[in-house]
Design an enzyme around this catalytic site. Sequence first.
Site, PDB file in Angstrom:
ATOM      1  N   ASP A 137       0.816  -1.218   0.000  1.00  0.00           N
ATOM      2  CA  ASP A 137       0.000   0.000   0.000  1.00  0.00           C
ATOM      3  C   ASP A 137       0.844   1.260   0.000  1.00  0.00           C
ATOM      4  O   ASP A 137       2.031   1.244   0.352  1.00  0.00           O
ATOM      5  CB  ASP A 137      -0.946   0.013   1.201  1.00  0.00           C
ATOM      6  CG  ASP A 137      -0.215   0.111   2.535  1.00  0.00           C
ATOM      7  OD1 ASP A 137       0.813  -0.587   2.703  1.00  0.00           O
ATOM      8  OD2 ASP A 137      -0.667   0.876   3.410  1.00  0.00           O
ATOM      9  N   ASP A 175       7.686   4.490  -1.348  1.00  0.00           N
ATOM     10  CA  ASP A 175       7.352   3.910  -0.058  1.00  0.00           C
ATOM     11  C   ASP A 175       6.073   3.097  -0.236  1.00  0.00           C
ATOM     12  O   ASP A 175       4.984   3.637  -0.142  1.00  0.00           O
ATOM     13  CB  ASP A 175       7.156   5.039   0.962  1.00  0.00           C
ATOM     14  CG  ASP A 175       6.812   4.563   2.344  1.00  0.00           C
ATOM     15  OD1 ASP A 175       6.937   3.360   2.599  1.00  0.00           O
ATOM     16  OD2 ASP A 175       6.391   5.390   3.176  1.00  0.00           O
ATOM     17  N   GLU A 188       0.327  -1.377   5.590  1.00  0.00           N
ATOM     18  CA  GLU A 188       1.367  -0.916   6.514  1.00  0.00           C
ATOM     19  C   GLU A 188       1.187   0.554   6.858  1.00  0.00           C
ATOM     20  O   GLU A 188       1.410   0.974   7.996  1.00  0.00           O
ATOM     21  CB  GLU A 188       2.751  -1.151   5.894  1.00  0.00           C
ATOM     22  CG  GLU A 188       3.918  -0.906   6.837  1.00  0.00           C
ATOM     23  CD  GLU A 188       4.479   0.507   6.825  1.00  0.00           C
ATOM     24  OE1 GLU A 188       5.383   0.797   7.617  1.00  0.00           O
ATOM     25  OE2 GLU A 188       4.003   1.345   6.013  1.00  0.00           O
ATOM     26  N   GLU A 189       0.762   1.333   5.873  1.00  0.00           N
ATOM     27  CA  GLU A 189       0.662   2.783   6.078  1.00  0.00           C
ATOM     28  C   GLU A 189      -0.439   3.180   7.050  1.00  0.00           C
ATOM     29  O   GLU A 189      -0.455   4.301   7.539  1.00  0.00           O
ATOM     30  CB  GLU A 189       0.449   3.491   4.736  1.00  0.00           C
ATOM     31  CG  GLU A 189       1.618   3.383   3.764  1.00  0.00           C
ATOM     32  CD  GLU A 189       2.842   4.178   4.200  1.00  0.00           C
ATOM     33  OE1 GLU A 189       2.804   4.797   5.287  1.00  0.00           O
ATOM     34  OE2 GLU A 189       3.841   4.183   3.469  1.00  0.00           O
TER      35      GLU A 189
END
Length: 413
Positions: free
Chosen positions: A83, A144, A178-179
Amino acid sequence: MINKQHITERFIKYVMIDTESDPNNPAFPSTEKQWDLARLLEKELKAIGMQEVDLDENCYLMATLPSNLDYEVPTIGFVSHIDTSPDFTGANVKPRIVEDYQGNDIILNEEKRIILSPDDFDDLLQYKGQTLITTDGTTLLGADDKAGITEIVSAMEFLINNPSIKHGRIRICFTPDEEVGKGAHLFDVDKFGAEWAYTMDGSQIGELEYENFNAASAKVTINGKIVHPGYAKGKMINSMLIASEFINALPQDEVPEKTSDYEGFFHLHDIKGDVEQTVLEYIIRDHNFDLFEKRKYLMQKVAFDFNERLGKDLIHVEIKNQYFNMKEKIEPVLHIVDIAEEVMKDKGIKPLIKPIRGGTDGSQLSFKGLPCPNIFAGGHNFHGRFEYVPVESMVKATEVIVGIAQKVAEKYA
């Protein structure tokens, strides 16, 4: 040799797929579009020759590179997340390639006058003569952590195509969400089956991290009372004005823009309000656990003191822990950091061992029994329109993955 053009093409293919996660959706994954990249990666891993490729019902994608040794070594892993951050749009990413960067301003978007300048981001000057991939100024880039995914897939492909390079069993995993702090929540450590792993989720070249913030979120709800302003004396309670006082009651210098290194902070990242009710959304961060607990206590105390002074229970604070400092889980197995450091030095990379001013899947995974330091993926200015990544940094990160696989095989021979 790692092919620079191949890395570039793979990365661009990944970032053009929108995988923005949603902090307000409890589902796994929090957005359906994360499946788009997960399914593409599933096919790609099978195509390059990875084994045990498994995409589960929660969008965790695992795969194995079998050992080519005739002796036993520890199984190691590499992890990145699918993500991208909901802080800035990841839809319709239009990456730009800047060849042979010379330290000048980069016009990302002429029409909107958006410029990526070393006057604002002096780290750009480290990359003179290199190839940069930037945004067009209207989205984030997604390095990222699609840089990390690119590096892991490319390293596995390189090892498969070069069987003379000796390595043990390697497990990889790409996680959702994860974000939004959930990337490790449904990660099956036993199924993964590695003794330790590395997240490829750091920033500039050389970063090697095994300390991170202790983290919590805080939702501050302030209730007011609306009446006609012409007849409001002694009756109206303006929640927005109380919110302003609450914000100013917290330490004014303990915010992200005024802190660095091991210094913690309170970060107000969202406000929604009117006279009747205002909601403040904070994150609380500190590397030191005792100071972290004191920060949570302080926020509750400020609310208590306000309610006492106002004579009404108007302010409610809800604090939720998010993750903890993985240092205590890594220090007993510090050799796994030493291996990565040795490899970086072997590759001519200066290791930058420092605390993460944030968190990775690795922090939660370390507490779940999978020690997991963090290695650079190469990008800068994550979560915004000024994000960029030097291609050469992605190449070096790929070489580090390959080097770690080799180093483990050598050390346990």
